[in-house]
Motif scaffolding. Structure first.
Motif, PDB file in Angstrom:
ATOM      1  N   SER A   1       0.253   3.983   3.651  1.00 21.26           N
ATOM      2  CA  SER A   1       1.409   4.496   2.911  1.00 21.26           C
ATOM      3  C   SER A   1       2.466   3.419   2.679  1.00 21.26           C
ATOM      4  CB  SER A   1       2.021   5.685   3.642  1.00 21.26           C
ATOM      5  OG  SER A   1       2.614   5.293   4.866  1.00 21.26           O
TER       6      SER A   1
ATOM      7  N   HIS B   1       1.147   0.009  -2.275  1.00 20.16           N
ATOM      8  CA  HIS B   1       1.123   0.612  -3.601  1.00 20.16           C
ATOM      9  C   HIS B   1       0.029  -0.043  -4.427  1.00 20.16           C
ATOM     10  CE1 HIS B   1       5.351   2.411  -3.400  1.00 20.16           C
ATOM     11  NE2 HIS B   1       5.265   1.667  -2.305  1.00 20.16           N
TER      12      HIS B   1
ATOM     13  N   PHE C   1      -0.732  -0.956  -8.216  1.00 22.41           N
ATOM     14  CA  PHE C   1       0.273  -1.212  -9.257  1.00 22.41           C
ATOM     15  C   PHE C   1      -0.359  -1.976 -10.409  1.00 22.41           C
ATOM     16  CE2 PHE C   1       3.211  -4.462 -10.912  1.00 22.41           C
ATOM     17  CZ  PHE C   1       4.260  -3.679 -11.376  1.00 22.41           C
TER      18      PHE C   1
ATOM     19  N   ASN D   1       2.638   2.760 -10.921  1.00 23.01           N
ATOM     20  CA  ASN D   1       2.869   2.339  -9.541  1.00 23.01           C
ATOM     21  C   ASN D   1       2.571   3.539  -8.646  1.00 23.01           C
ATOM     22  OD1 ASN D   1       3.760   1.394  -7.082  1.00 23.01           O
ATOM     23  ND2 ASN D   1       5.604   0.443  -7.909  1.00 23.01           N
TER      24      ASN D   1
ATOM     25  N   GLN E   1       1.993   5.007  -4.875  1.00 26.77           N
ATOM     26  CA  GLN E   1       2.059   4.833  -3.428  1.00 26.77           C
ATOM     27  C   GLN E   1       0.850   5.501  -2.790  1.00 26.77           C
ATOM     28  OE1 GLN E   1       5.521   6.441  -1.470  1.00 26.77           O
ATOM     29  NE2 GLN E   1       4.967   5.576   0.516  1.00 26.77           N
TER      30      GLN E   1
ATOM     31  N   ALA F   1       5.995  -2.256  -0.089  1.00 25.63           N
ATOM     32  CA  ALA F   1       7.200  -1.613  -0.601  1.00 25.63           C
ATOM     33  C   ALA F   1       8.241  -2.602  -1.093  1.00 25.63           C
ATOM     34  CB  ALA F   1       7.805  -0.714   0.471  1.00 25.63           C
TER      35      ALA F   1
END
Length: 429
Positions: A190, A193, A195, A200, A202, A256
């Motif tokens: 978690s 990501h 992307f 994007n 998660q 992140a």
């Protein structure tokens, strides 16, 4: 989840109907799109009504360390909350023991939180053992079912790799992206990501252990239908994936803070050029140690693996070792009498690099062709062909010595041939 089991009907106009009303906990496997011409059966017996009992034991699908003294266990289906409430049914090794309290999570009780009086420590791999818990239909989990857990740490660049992508699925199919944990860390997915410049996504809260494979797709049931999935609990459905064009595209894995963990810009020209139809053919990474963006480090999944290997080792994977190309036969003598013992002969092969296409023919001891076993088949880097002792006319071959002629070639004009022998025998009466 695809409770409709019908891609056309899930777009609207049809209800979902329960198949077996005596199996209310059956979940996805106990629902289907209405078969009624009107699109539903309000006030009537469901059009899909049938006997569909749950006879499958539950599995542990995931375990996650919430805090040093608490672990969440998730199961493959709704569970009986009473069985989850017994602290004696759960145990963690390395001195942790049974939980001091447990909290089954409503509404379907497919997860439970375990609280311990001892603290889990960083950099230690723990095993959670589960016994005597049952699903909603009272099927008991396998004895000493277990899963590994650890306190997760942050992924650094190269710790998690893009390992396989399906960007050009079969008609009405779904893309997928496979990740591989190339580190010795337990990683919280978690924190990552998927992307590209349009999307994007998660990733969900999952613990990825060293050497784990996880596959992400927008249609889990479609992948299960079209490919062999050795570890279904690691095939994860997400709301969407970054769009991947058929000709070329990009997939980026980042954390992140937008630090890139791994990235790939693929091209369809990386696929094996002798494959006529690339629909449904995944692109596999060959080596974890070579650069992700090196085009020579990617190859089409092998035909004998169904052109895709979601959730398990790639058909084209390569580990450097001192070896030479070789073929072997096992067993040398076989008896195709369907008694379950040496009914087939295996022709094993091993190459130092991927990309070979094979032809395999079987001749009798007088040089007559009896079986075209393999024709122009794209190979994995290692594997086995099998012959069941039947000729091209679907007739059992007589006892005797047979010659296995193997020819392999690649696109650079390299040709390798090998003659092997085997014996068709019969068991003594």
């Amino acid at each position: 989840m695809n409770f409709y089991h019908d891609a056309a009907k899930q777009n609207g106009g049809y209800t979902m109907e329960m198949i077996d009303v005596n199996n209310p906990c059956g979940g996805e496997n106990n629902w289907h799109a209405s078969m009624d011409a009107s699109g539903g059966t309000p006030g009537k017996i469901n059009s899909v009504a049938a006997i569909n009992p749950d006879v499958t034991a539950p599995l542990i699908s995931n375990a996650y360390v919430i805090s040093p003294d608490s672990v969440q266990i998730t199961f493959s289906e709704p569970m009986d909350s009473l069985s989850l409430s017994n602290i004696a049914n759960f145990h963690i090794d390395n001195g942790i023991g049974n939980p001091s309290s447990v909290f089954p999570l409503a509404p379907d009780f497919s997860s439970v939180i375990l609280i311990f009086s001892s603290m889990l420590q960083p950099n230690i791999l723990y095993s959670v053992t589960v016994n005597n818990v049952t699903d909603c239909s009272h099927n008991v989990i396998a004895s000493n079912a277990n899963i590994e857990v650890a306190i997760p740490v942050a992924a650094g660049s190269g710790d998690v790799l893009l390992n396989e992508i399906l960007y050009n699925p079969k008609t009405n199919g779904s893309d997928y992206v496979e990740l591989y944990n190339n580190s010795n860390k337990a990683i919280d997915l978690s924190s990552l990501h998927l992307f590209n410049h349009s999307t994007n996504i998660q990733l969900p809260q999952l613990l990825m252990m060293p050497t784990d494979f996880f596959v992400f797709t927008a249609d889990r049931s479609n992948i299960l239908q079209n490919y062999t999935v050795e570890n279904p609990s690691h095939l994860i459905e997400v709301s969407s994936l970054p769009s991947m064009n058929d000709d070329e595209g990009s997939v980026i894995l980042q954390d992140a803070s937008a630090t890139i963990i791994d990235s790939l810009h693929y091209k369809s020209s990386w696929q094996f050029p002798l494959i006529n139809d690339l629909n449904g053919v995944s692109l596999e990474r060959i080596s974890y140690n070579a650069a992700t963006q090196d085009s020579s480090n990617w190859h089409s999944a092998a035909a004998q693996f169904g052109y895709g290997t979601p959730t398990f080792e790639n058909s084209q994977s390569f580990v450097s070792q001192n070896t030479t190309d070789n073929f072997s036969v096992q067993p040398q003598v076989f008896s195709p009498d369907n008694d379950g013992h040496d009914d087939v002969v295996g022709i094993n092969y091993l190459f130092t690099e991927p990309g070979y296409v094979a032809n395999v023919k079987i001749f009798d001891n007088e040089g007559r062709l009896v079986k075209n076993l393999i024709r122009n088949e794209l190979l994995a880097q290692s594997g086995t062909f099998f012959w069941n002792g039947v000729n091209d006319n679907n007739e059992k071959t007589p006892m005797g010595i047979y010659i296995i002629y193997v020819e392999v070639f690649d696109l650079n004009g390299v040709v390798k041939t090998k003659k092997l022998t085997c014996v068709v025998a019969a068991k003594a009466k």
